[in-house]
Motif scaffolding. Structure first.
Motif, PDB file in Angstrom:
ATOM      1  N   GLN A  68     -11.241  -7.653   1.495  1.00  0.00           N
ATOM      2  CA  GLN A  68     -11.081  -6.152   1.852  1.00  0.00           C
ATOM      3  C   GLN A  68      -9.995  -6.207   3.110  1.00  0.00           C
ATOM      4  OE1 GLN A  68     -14.565  -3.828   3.138  1.00  0.00           O
ATOM      5  NE2 GLN A  68     -13.166  -2.116   3.572  1.00  0.00           N
ATOM      6  N   ALA A  69      -9.926  -7.070   3.818  1.00  0.00           N
ATOM      7  CA  ALA A  69      -9.126  -7.219   5.055  1.00  0.00           C
ATOM      8  C   ALA A  69      -7.844  -7.494   4.441  1.00  0.00           C
ATOM      9  CB  ALA A  69      -9.624  -8.021   6.122  1.00  0.00           C
ATOM     10  N   LEU A  75      -1.559  -3.695   1.551  1.00  0.00           N
ATOM     11  CA  LEU A  75      -1.255  -2.187   1.335  1.00  0.00           C
ATOM     12  C   LEU A  75      -0.609  -1.624   2.525  1.00  0.00           C
ATOM     13  CD1 LEU A  75      -1.500   0.263  -0.386  1.00  0.00           C
ATOM     14  CD2 LEU A  75      -3.751   0.791   0.799  1.00  0.00           C
ATOM     15  N   HIS A  76      -0.834  -1.761   3.727  1.00  0.00           N
ATOM     16  CA  HIS A  76      -0.280  -1.258   4.862  1.00  0.00           C
ATOM     17  C   HIS A  76       1.178  -1.862   4.907  1.00  0.00           C
ATOM     18  CE1 HIS A  76       0.367  -0.267   9.041  1.00  0.00           C
ATOM     19  NE2 HIS A  76       0.717  -1.489   9.487  1.00  0.00           N
ATOM     20  N   LYS A  78       3.295  -2.727   2.352  1.00  0.00           N
ATOM     21  CA  LYS A  78       3.832  -2.021   1.501  1.00  0.00           C
ATOM     22  C   LYS A  78       4.225  -0.635   1.847  1.00  0.00           C
ATOM     23  CE  LYS A  78       2.496  -4.586  -2.556  1.00  0.00           C
ATOM     24  NZ  LYS A  78       1.750  -4.831  -3.897  1.00  0.00           N
ATOM     25  N   ASN A  79       3.361  -0.046   2.640  1.00  0.00           N
ATOM     26  CA  ASN A  79       3.726   1.543   3.133  1.00  0.00           C
ATOM     27  C   ASN A  79       4.947   1.247   4.081  1.00  0.00           C
ATOM     28  OD1 ASN A  79       1.706   2.519   1.217  1.00  0.00           O
ATOM     29  ND2 ASN A  79       0.087   2.435   2.461  1.00  0.00           N
ATOM     30  N   ASP A  80       4.697   0.400   5.082  1.00  0.00           N
ATOM     31  CA  ASP A  80       5.620   0.075   6.150  1.00  0.00           C
ATOM     32  C   ASP A  80       7.029  -0.196   5.574  1.00  0.00           C
ATOM     33  OD1 ASP A  80       6.487   0.145   8.701  1.00  0.00           O
ATOM     34  OD2 ASP A  80       5.893  -1.950   9.083  1.00  0.00           O
ATOM     35  N   ILE A  81       6.978  -1.048   4.470  1.00  0.00           N
ATOM     36  CA  ILE A  81       8.263  -1.445   3.922  1.00  0.00           C
ATOM     37  C   ILE A  81       8.842  -0.016   3.331  1.00  0.00           C
ATOM     38  CG2 ILE A  81       9.427  -2.631   1.966  1.00  0.00           C
ATOM     39  CD1 ILE A  81       7.316  -4.943   2.718  1.00  0.00           C
ATOM     40  N   ALA A  82       8.055   0.551   2.503  1.00  0.00           N
ATOM     41  CA  ALA A  82       8.591   1.771   1.944  1.00  0.00           C
ATOM     42  C   ALA A  82       8.967   2.855   2.792  1.00  0.00           C
ATOM     43  CB  ALA A  82       7.338   2.440   1.123  1.00  0.00           C
ATOM     44  N   LYS A  83       8.474   3.017   4.248  1.00  0.00           N
ATOM     45  CA  LYS A  83       8.977   4.016   4.967  1.00  0.00           C
ATOM     46  C   LYS A  83      10.350   3.424   5.705  1.00  0.00           C
ATOM     47  CE  LYS A  83       5.889   5.228   7.891  1.00  0.00           C
ATOM     48  NZ  LYS A  83       4.898   5.127   8.618  1.00  0.00           N
ATOM     49  N   LYS A  84      10.440   2.115   5.802  1.00  0.00           N
ATOM     50  CA  LYS A  84      11.460   1.541   6.608  1.00  0.00           C
ATOM     51  C   LYS A  84      12.925   1.508   5.360  1.00  0.00           C
ATOM     52  CE  LYS A  84       9.565  -2.088   9.534  1.00  0.00           C
ATOM     53  NZ  LYS A  84       9.460  -3.238   9.793  1.00  0.00           N
ATOM     54  N   VAL A 192       6.029  -8.951   1.077  1.00  0.00           N
ATOM     55  CA  VAL A 192       4.878  -8.915   1.930  1.00  0.00           C
ATOM     56  C   VAL A 192       4.765 -10.370   2.231  1.00  0.00           C
ATOM     57  CG1 VAL A 192       2.440  -8.532   2.345  1.00  0.00           C
ATOM     58  CG2 VAL A 192       3.807  -6.866   0.805  1.00  0.00           C
ATOM     59  N   LEU A 193       4.641 -10.727   3.688  1.00  0.00           N
ATOM     60  CA  LEU A 193       4.460 -11.850   4.130  1.00  0.00           C
ATOM     61  C   LEU A 193       3.112 -12.213   4.691  1.00  0.00           C
ATOM     62  CD1 LEU A 193       7.914 -12.304   6.232  1.00  0.00           C
ATOM     63  CD2 LEU A 193       7.395 -13.073   3.791  1.00  0.00           C
ATOM     64  N   CYS A 194       2.731 -13.400   4.606  1.00  0.00           N
ATOM     65  CA  CYS A 194       1.235 -13.754   5.091  1.00  0.00           C
ATOM     66  C   CYS A 194       1.442 -13.862   6.521  1.00  0.00           C
ATOM     67  CB  CYS A 194       0.931 -15.376   4.544  1.00  0.00           C
ATOM     68  SG  CYS A 194      -0.576 -15.827   5.120  1.00  0.00           S
ATOM     69  N   PRO A 195       0.414 -13.305   7.231  1.00  0.00           N
ATOM     70  CA  PRO A 195       0.108 -13.005   8.596  1.00  0.00           C
ATOM     71  C   PRO A 195       0.145 -14.374   9.321  1.00  0.00           C
ATOM     72  CG  PRO A 195      -1.989 -12.310   7.642  1.00  0.00           C
ATOM     73  CD  PRO A 195      -1.066 -12.470   6.498  1.00  0.00           C
ATOM     74  N   MET A 196      -0.493 -15.331   8.643  1.00  0.00           N
ATOM     75  CA  MET A 196      -0.607 -16.587   9.370  1.00  0.00           C
ATOM     76  C   MET A 196       0.298 -17.728   9.185  1.00  0.00           C
ATOM     77  SD  MET A 196      -3.358 -16.212  10.987  1.00  0.00           S
ATOM     78  CE  MET A 196      -3.630 -17.784  11.575  1.00  0.00           C
ATOM     79  N   SER A 197       0.868 -17.947   7.871  1.00  0.00           N
ATOM     80  CA  SER A 197       1.824 -18.895   7.417  1.00  0.00           C
ATOM     81  C   SER A 197       3.378 -18.222   7.520  1.00  0.00           C
ATOM     82  CB  SER A 197       1.504 -19.540   6.102  1.00  0.00           C
ATOM     83  OG  SER A 197       1.646 -18.387   5.177  1.00  0.00           O
TER      84      SER A 197
END
Length: 310
Positions: A68-69, A75-76, A78-84, A192-197
């Motif tokens: 879920q996380a 999703l967050h 993708k929305n941020d990329i669409a806004k930019k 979308v990039l992985c937050p860790m790698s």
């Protein structure tokens, strides 16, 4: 002196303890501290929520996430990329309209300059009934009039410059301050990039993970309250941060790295599902470390603070 305290100031040597204490109290310099076991997440915890996973998934690089996380994160993003991207397109359209208006103004200036040059080519007709002396006198009078007009225009220009120079120093007036141009936005990446790698991350790359509990009779609450929760799906060895683990993509089972090297790589078959394995189907889990130097993880945290310069 028979006794030595930590705050003793009678010594002639500036000790390491005094230097470390003064550095911490000064607020300058880079401070570093070694993380202990309490500051390291367990191997079965999500990299985003830092809590034990209920529905764990793993990426190709071996980072474990709660399903879920990580889906909410994707999703967050993708929305941020669409806004930019929308802001970038708006800026691009405004820049295109500005370029068109500038090109129109340049063409208009060229046209006005062409009309002025064409009007200067036309010469005045010569009156054949006047003598040369009269023509010279008329030309001299015209030149004097033109010089007078130029002098008057120059004086008016100096007055205007003087007036403008008097108005320019009032830079604190809002109407006279220079306007700052908006910062140009760069075209955002749609990946979308992985937050860790930091590598590209897709939903299809996520693999469901199935941990084998140590005691199947325990429910989730009682299982999480124990320190030893899961075991290897093949050898039944207890899993932990000190045990390198791997995930088999076809079945999602978690096994030890020793089991992979000694058993699974001999015939490259998933012992749980019976499917054939490729080298890319074996995903090694990223561990959080154990707090010891031999864990293979950098456990030192640094904080950069202002530096005093001579």
């Amino acid at each position: 002196m028979t006794r030595h305290g930590k705050n003793c100031t009678a010594g002639a040597v500036y000790t390491y303890h005094e230097k470390k204490k003064d550095t911490a109290a000064s607020g300058y310099g880079t401070q570093s501290v070694r993380l202990g076991k309490d500051a390291i997440k367990d191997f079965d915890c999500c990299c985003l929520s830092l809590q034990p996973c209920k529905n764990p998934v793993v990426t190709r690089d071996g980072f474990l996430y709660e399903k879920q996380a990580i889906l909410e994160y994707i999703l967050h993003q993708k929305n941020d990329i669409a806004k930019k991207m929308k802001a970038y397109e708006k800026q691009k359209q405004a820049q295109r309209s500005t370029d068109q208006s500038e090109s129109k103004s340049v063409e208009k200036e060229k046209m006005e300059k062409f009309k002025t040059n064409e009007s200067n080519i036309v010469s005045k007709p010569i009156n054949p009934f006047t003598s040369r002396d009269e023509q010279k006198a008329a030309g001299a009078a015209g030149a004097a009039g033109a010089a007078g007009a130029a002098g008057a225009a120059g004086a008016a220009g100096e007055v205007a410059v003087a007036g403008s120079s008097k108005a320019l120093p009032s830079f604190w007036i809002p109407s006279l301050t220079p306007e700052a141009k908006p910062t140009l936005l760069k075209k955002p990446s749609k990946t979308v990039l992985c937050p860790m790698s930091g590598r590209p991350l897709r939903m299809n790359d996520l693999v469901d993970v199935r941990f084998t509990p140590l005691d199947p009779s325990l429910d989730r609450v009682k299982l999480l309250s124990r320190q030893e929760r899961y075991v290897c799906a093949v050898t039944r060895d207890v899993l932990g941060n000190s045990v390198p683990c791997a995930v088999l993509r076809p079945s999602g089972a978690v096994v030890t790295q020793e089991c992979v090297e000694k058993l699974i790589k001999k015939d490259m078959t998933d012992p749980v599902s019976g499917d054939a394995l490729a080298h890319s189907d074996i995903i090694y889990l990223q561990r959080g470390g154990t707090g010891f130097a031999g864990s293979g993880v950098d456990l030192r945290a640094k904080e950069a603070r202002p530096v005093m310069q001579a």
